[in-house]
Design a protein around this motif. Structure first.
Motif, PDB file in Angstrom:
ATOM      1  N   ILE A 172       2.079   9.104  -6.263  1.00  0.00           N
ATOM      2  CA  ILE A 172       2.446  10.484  -6.232  1.00  0.00           C
ATOM      3  C   ILE A 172       3.428  10.759  -7.321  1.00  0.00           C
ATOM      4  CG2 ILE A 172       3.993  11.988  -4.866  1.00  0.00           C
ATOM      5  CD1 ILE A 172       2.524  10.705  -2.323  1.00  0.00           C
ATOM      6  N   LEU A 173       4.471   9.763  -7.526  1.00  0.00           N
ATOM      7  CA  LEU A 173       5.393   9.757  -8.613  1.00  0.00           C
ATOM      8  C   LEU A 173       4.726  10.029  -9.972  1.00  0.00           C
ATOM      9  CD1 LEU A 173       8.631   9.271  -9.122  1.00  0.00           C
ATOM     10  CD2 LEU A 173       8.011   7.032  -9.594  1.00  0.00           C
ATOM     11  N   LEU A 174       3.805   9.231 -10.213  1.00  0.00           N
ATOM     12  CA  LEU A 174       3.093   9.342 -11.309  1.00  0.00           C
ATOM     13  C   LEU A 174       2.481  10.849 -11.813  1.00  0.00           C
ATOM     14  CD1 LEU A 174       1.828   7.776 -13.963  1.00  0.00           C
ATOM     15  CD2 LEU A 174      -0.287   7.644 -12.589  1.00  0.00           C
ATOM     16  N   VAL A 175       2.032  11.522 -10.586  1.00  0.00           N
ATOM     17  CA  VAL A 175       1.506  12.902 -10.761  1.00  0.00           C
ATOM     18  C   VAL A 175       2.615  13.712 -10.923  1.00  0.00           C
ATOM     19  CG1 VAL A 175       0.388  14.810  -9.374  1.00  0.00           C
ATOM     20  CG2 VAL A 175      -0.484  12.324  -9.382  1.00  0.00           C
ATOM     21  N   LYS A 210       0.836  -1.372  -0.021  1.00  0.00           N
ATOM     22  CA  LYS A 210      -0.075   0.116  -0.210  1.00  0.00           C
ATOM     23  C   LYS A 210       0.786   1.292  -0.044  1.00  0.00           C
ATOM     24  CE  LYS A 210      -4.509  -1.768   1.737  1.00  0.00           C
ATOM     25  NZ  LYS A 210      -5.059  -2.193   2.853  1.00  0.00           N
ATOM     26  N   ARG A 211       1.745   1.344   0.856  1.00  0.00           N
ATOM     27  CA  ARG A 211       3.025   2.168   0.732  1.00  0.00           C
ATOM     28  C   ARG A 211       3.466   2.626  -0.459  1.00  0.00           C
ATOM     29  NH1 ARG A 211       5.968   0.479   5.080  1.00  0.00           N
ATOM     30  NH2 ARG A 211       4.335   0.178   6.624  1.00  0.00           N
ATOM     31  N   LYS A 212       4.039   1.462  -1.235  1.00  0.00           N
ATOM     32  CA  LYS A 212       4.414   1.480  -2.664  1.00  0.00           C
ATOM     33  C   LYS A 212       3.674   1.963  -3.676  1.00  0.00           C
ATOM     34  CE  LYS A 212       7.698  -2.127  -1.974  1.00  0.00           C
ATOM     35  NZ  LYS A 212       7.979  -3.730  -2.303  1.00  0.00           N
ATOM     36  N   GLU A 213       2.331   1.958  -3.413  1.00  0.00           N
ATOM     37  CA  GLU A 213       1.357   2.211  -4.597  1.00  0.00           C
ATOM     38  C   GLU A 213       1.046   3.677  -4.314  1.00  0.00           C
ATOM     39  OE1 GLU A 213      -2.461  -0.718  -4.205  1.00  0.00           O
ATOM     40  OE2 GLU A 213      -3.400   1.385  -3.819  1.00  0.00           O
ATOM     41  N   ILE A 214       0.987   4.135  -2.901  1.00  0.00           N
ATOM     42  CA  ILE A 214       0.881   5.592  -2.778  1.00  0.00           C
ATOM     43  C   ILE A 214       2.068   6.568  -3.317  1.00  0.00           C
ATOM     44  CG2 ILE A 214       0.982   7.518  -0.725  1.00  0.00           C
ATOM     45  CD1 ILE A 214      -0.960   5.328   0.852  1.00  0.00           C
ATOM     46  N   PHE A 215       3.299   5.861  -3.140  1.00  0.00           N
ATOM     47  CA  PHE A 215       4.319   6.581  -3.761  1.00  0.00           C
ATOM     48  C   PHE A 215       4.234   6.435  -5.274  1.00  0.00           C
ATOM     49  CE2 PHE A 215       8.722   5.736  -5.331  1.00  0.00           C
ATOM     50  CZ  PHE A 215       9.337   6.877  -5.036  1.00  0.00           C
ATOM     51  N   LEU A 216       3.946   5.327  -5.780  1.00  0.00           N
ATOM     52  CA  LEU A 216       3.805   5.356  -7.322  1.00  0.00           C
ATOM     53  C   LEU A 216       2.844   6.247  -7.712  1.00  0.00           C
ATOM     54  CD1 LEU A 216       4.510   1.585  -7.869  1.00  0.00           C
ATOM     55  CD2 LEU A 216       5.969   3.340  -8.264  1.00  0.00           C
TER      56      LEU A 216
END
Ligand SMILES: [Zn+2]
Length: 126
Positions: A104-107, A96-102
């Motif tokens: 944000i990275l996408l934005v 879930k943390r990686k999903e949030i990070f990815l």
């Protein structure tokens, strides 16, 4: 020890009092020597700041070797499954943390792309 109940079976629980006249709860042992065997212990045992007596009395008879082996095997299996469940919960949190990070990275990538490469626009062909 005194018992307030006259009928005393494994189904009907009688009240047991410890040496301090406090109700002794029926507790289940999970040691390898007495797996699943119930006993009465001092009611103040886990009350912090209170002195407790050494009252202790078995409720169940001693189990035979086969029953003990089965219980110990099941206890180990439960420990193993609990440990695996903890590990899986921890992996779910990491994912879930990686999903949030990815996300944000996408934005951020999209914003950088729009700011620094303005000439790159999507051309629609009619
Ligand atoms: Zn006690």
């Amino acid at each position: 020890m005194e018992r307030s109940s006259s009928s005393y079976t494994s189904e009907t629980r009688s009240r047991m009092l410890c040496l301090y006249n406090v109700e002794a709860p029926l507790v289940t042992s999970w040691t390898e020597d007495n797996p699943g065997r119930r006993f009465y212990g001092c009611g103040l045992y886990k009350v912090t700041g209170r002195k407790w007596c050494n009252y202790f009395e078995w409720h169940d008879p001693v189990a035979n070797i086969r029953q003990k082996k089965i219980m110990v095997t099941l206890m180990k299996k439960v420990d193993e499954l609990e440990s695996r469940e903890k590990d899986l919960q921890s992996r779910i949190r990491d994912t879930k943390r990686k999903e949030i990070f990815l996300g944000i990275l996408l934005v951020v990538c999209w914003v950088v792309f729009r700011l620094y490469i303005p000439e790159c626009t999507i051309v629609e062909y009619a």
